[in-house]
Write an enzyme that holds these catalytic residues in place. Structure first.
Site, short mmCIF file in Angstrom:
data_model
loop_
_atom_site.label_atom_id
_atom_site.label_comp_id
_atom_site.label_asym_id
_atom_site.label_seq_id
_atom_site.Cartn_x
_atom_site.Cartn_y
_atom_site.Cartn_z
N CYS A 149 0.86 -1.19 0.00
CA CYS A 149 0.00 0.00 0.00
C CYS A 149 0.89 1.23 0.00
CB CYS A 149 -0.92 0.01 1.22
SG CYS A 149 -2.09 1.39 1.19
N HIS A 192 -9.42 -3.77 -1.06
CA HIS A 192 -8.35 -2.99 -0.45
C HIS A 192 -8.77 -1.52 -0.33
CE1 HIS A 192 -3.92 -2.08 0.14
NE2 HIS A 192 -4.42 -0.88 -0.13
N GLU A 193 -9.30 -0.95 -1.41
CA GLU A 193 -9.71 0.46 -1.39
C GLU A 193 -10.96 0.66 -0.54
OE1 GLU A 193 -7.48 2.39 -2.33
OE2 GLU A 193 -6.34 0.88 -3.43
N HIS A 196 -9.99 1.25 2.85
CA HIS A 196 -9.59 2.65 3.06
C HIS A 196 -10.80 3.53 3.33
CE1 HIS A 196 -5.29 2.76 2.49
NE2 HIS A 196 -5.37 2.08 1.36
#
Length: 199
Positions: A149, A192-193, A196
């Protein structure tokens, strides 16, 4: 040195992460543990966050947040005004340093994810606004991935489990809603995003 972390999220369920950590990264991790505990206890100051409109007016993404920036622990707000979203989405795609990015990584308080290249299920970029996971693969179909990341110390890689596929409802930059199922690398990158966006 080996770093072990346990993660829980609505998409990844529970994953144990084990990754080698360089001495420099280990120093950054241990040296900022207290700051991380403090920053995760309270939302970041409003001054650290911009709206989509503010970012679009500025015409720049600005610097990327780097761990342990408290912005990275902030749960992104849904987008209500789609007026500036198309301009901001283009800025996000143009400024990407990888194949996937979330608006919060640039201090923008908005549920926006951009995927491109191998991370996009389309020939071109895919922008997902206000994404919501409707379904995901059974737990026994979770797949191991090794991830990096941009917001973490250089050289830090983590092994974790992600759903093999996810069905996502989202809007495009004009506010039109659609549903699609992401598989393989696009599913991994989206998860993954999405993490976030959820802090």
């Amino acid at each position: 040195m080996l770093l072990l972390l346990a993660l829980t999220s609505s998409v990844t369920r529970r994953a144990i992460i084990a990754a080698p950590v360089s001495a420099a990264a280990a120093g950054q991790v241990s040296g900022s543990a207290a700051a991380t505990q403090q920053s995760s206890a309270a939302p970041p100051p409003a001054a650290l966050l911009r709206s989509v409109s503010e970012a679009a007016r500025a015409g720049t993404l600005g610097p990327m947040a780097m761990w342990p920036d408290p912005v990275l622990r902030h749960v992104a707000a849904p987008v209500d005004d789609f007026g500036p979203v198309e301009q901001f989405s283009q800025m996000l795609v143009d400024g990407m340093e990888s194949t996937a990015i979330a608006a919060t990584q640039y201090h923008v308080n908005a549920q926006i994810i951009a995927l491109r290249g191998a991370s996009s299920p389309l020939p071109g970029p895919l922008v997902l606004v206000n994404p919501r996971v409707l379904a995901r693969s059974p737990e026994e179909q979770m797949r191991p991935w090794r991830e990096v990341c941009l917001v973490l110390p250089p050289g830090l890689e983590v092994d974790l489990l992600r759903d093999a596929w996810v069905t996502v409802e989202s809007a495009d930059s004009a506010g039109r809603r659609s549903t699609r199922t992401l598989r393989g690398e696009p599913a991994r990158a989206f998860q993954h995003e999405y993490d976030h966006l959820r802090g």
